[in-house]
Write an enzyme that holds these catalytic residues in place. Structure first.
Site, PDB file in Angstrom:
ATOM      1  N   SER A 180       0.797  -1.227   0.000  1.00  0.00           N
ATOM      2  CA  SER A 180       0.000   0.000   0.000  1.00  0.00           C
ATOM      3  C   SER A 180       0.829   1.276   0.000  1.00  0.00           C
ATOM      4  O   SER A 180       0.274   2.367  -0.146  1.00  0.00           O
ATOM      5  CB  SER A 180      -0.944   0.011   1.212  1.00  0.00           C
TER       6      SER A 180
ATOM      7  N   LYS B   7       0.308   3.657  -2.823  1.00  0.00           N
ATOM      8  CA  LYS B   7      -0.777   4.633  -2.846  1.00  0.00           C
ATOM      9  C   LYS B   7      -0.264   6.067  -2.758  1.00  0.00           C
ATOM     10  O   LYS B   7      -1.002   7.011  -3.079  1.00  0.00           O
ATOM     11  CB  LYS B   7      -1.769   4.335  -1.729  1.00  0.00           C
TER      12      LYS B   7
ATOM     13  N   SER C 188      -6.495   3.746   3.897  1.00  0.00           N
ATOM     14  CA  SER C 188      -5.805   2.861   2.960  1.00  0.00           C
ATOM     15  C   SER C 188      -6.789   2.097   2.084  1.00  0.00           C
ATOM     16  O   SER C 188      -6.597   0.916   1.763  1.00  0.00           O
ATOM     17  CB  SER C 188      -4.889   1.869   3.703  1.00  0.00           C
TER      18      SER C 188
ATOM     19  N   LYS D  26       2.783   6.724   4.754  1.00  0.00           N
ATOM     20  CA  LYS D  26       1.912   5.603   4.415  1.00  0.00           C
ATOM     21  C   LYS D  26       2.526   4.267   4.796  1.00  0.00           C
ATOM     22  O   LYS D  26       3.707   4.021   4.568  1.00  0.00           O
ATOM     23  CB  LYS D  26       1.630   5.614   2.903  1.00  0.00           C
TER      24      LYS D  26
END
Length: 383
Positions: free
Chosen positions: A61, A64, A121, A223
């Site tokens: 993730s 992202k 997320s 993140k």
């Protein structure tokens, strides 16, 4: 008449001495159980620590952040606004993994979708944005990769907007650290989303997964990521006393290890290193001799504030020198290069920074040049 140029080397000892008193003679070191890691002082673009930082890895993730970079591009270009509403497709609604819990056939504000991606997320939120901007997630992933190349991420490839496992979806710790720096620099007006600790959508409140936001170390982004193949990872940034550090770790065995290792490495970076200010932009570093100029010297300066990051223990070994081929021949325009500052320190690559003329120095007129030539013939170059 040929001008004999001298290699002028001036040791700027006073600058080094003014930085501070002598410190211990050995720099501290650190290691990590992360498979890949890099820590960068963004203030001076200095790598403080790295481990397999250029090794290809799954990004989960953390991908992202690239998705958001493309979205922020669209916002800045006017192709999208925070108040636009975007439709939810069945594909987005059915997407598995971490979710914002978008509703099928609903329309959702872009600002909510951004929070859904950054804080929650949400894989589903990523797909809503991707389909709206590029028509399909596949097309959007090509935009991601192309934009990544443009900003210097040459070891990255994206096949989806979420970081969903795919052998052709990868990056490196170094590339992700560069991405973090570019996002912070390029989109300060949107970076605040990364420091928000919770977001409620559709009656479901979810907390930001970034563990450093909950520790008092100055963290304000970015993140987390996790898949079976990648392990636990984190892109993080923290600001303290005017210094910003960017950290990427990946391949950690658990959420707790991710939180503890990230905090430990970040604290180490702030504790063991310092960004030392050497010269301010426009400040006169030294007067450089001029040949055939209306002035005998020209003040040399730097165009931007000059700082260096060093381990506190290595500061006493730093040397700063101004190197120039003097005399510099007139005419000289403000901003013309007149030499360079050379900075050396234990265990660090030599750093060279151009210095420029701080003012214009016009050339002497005919009679002035003739007088200077005669003086040179009588007294020599050393006069």
């Amino acid at each position: 008449m040929t001008v004999i140029r001298k290699r002028l080397v001036i040791a700027l000892a006073a600058v080094v001495a003014a930085i501070g008193a002598a410190l211990p003679v050995h720099a501290a070191t650190i290691d990590t159980i992360a498979k890949q890691a890099v820590l960068i002082d963004m203030t001076t673009d200095t790598v403080l620590f790295e481990k397999a930082a250029h090794e290809r890895m799954p990004t989960s993730s953390m991908s992202k952040v690239m998705t958001m970079y493309v979205v922020f591009d669209a916002l800045r270009d006017g192709r999208l606004s925070l108040d636009d509403t975007l439709p939810v497709s069945e594909r987005a609604w059915r997407m598995q993994g971490s979710k914002m819990f978008v509703e099928l056939n609903n329309t959702i504000r872009v600002e909510d979708l951004i929070r859904g991606v950054i804080i929650q997320s949400g894989n589903d939120a990523c797909i809503v944005l991707a389909e709206a901007l590029a028509g399909s997630e596949q097309a959007f992933s090509r935009v991601m990769t192309d934009r990544a190349r443009q900003i210097g991420l040459h070891a990255s490839n994206f096949t989806n907007s979420t970081g969903w496992p795919d052998p052709n979806h990868y990056s490196t710790a170094h590339d992700l650290a560069l991405l973090a720096q570019r996002l912070i620099d390029d989109f300060p007006e949107y970076y605040h989303f990364y420091s928000e600790k919770e977001f409620t959508y559709h009656g479901i409140k979810q907390g930001n997964r970034n563990p450093l936001l909950y520790r008092d170390i100055g963290a304000d982004g970015l993140k987390t990521g996790h898949t079976e193949a990648a392990g636990y990872g984190l892109m993080a940034s923290a600001m303290r006393d005017g210094r910003r550090l960017v950290l990427v770790v990946n391949g950690l065995p658990s959420m707790q290890a991710r939180a503890d290792e990230s905090a430990r490495i970040m604290e180490w970076g702030f504790r063991e290193f310092e960004a030392y200010s050497l010269f301010r932009a426009g400040e006169t570093i030294e007067q450089v001799p001029v040949w055939l100029g209306a002035e005998e010297t020209v003040p040399a300066t730097v165009t931007q504030d000059l700082k260096v990051t060093l381990a506190r223990a290595d500061r006493p070994g730093m040397t700063v020198k101004l190197v120039t081929d003097a005399p510099v021949q007139a005419p000289i325009a403000k901003g013309d290069p007149v030499g360079k500052v050379v900075i050396t320190a234990p265990g660090q690559p030599v750093k060279e920074v151009p210095v420029v003329a701080a003012v214009d120095v016009p050339r002497l007129g005919f009679f002035g040049r003739a007088l200077a030539g005669a003086r040179y013939l009588v007294l020599g170059a050393g006069s």
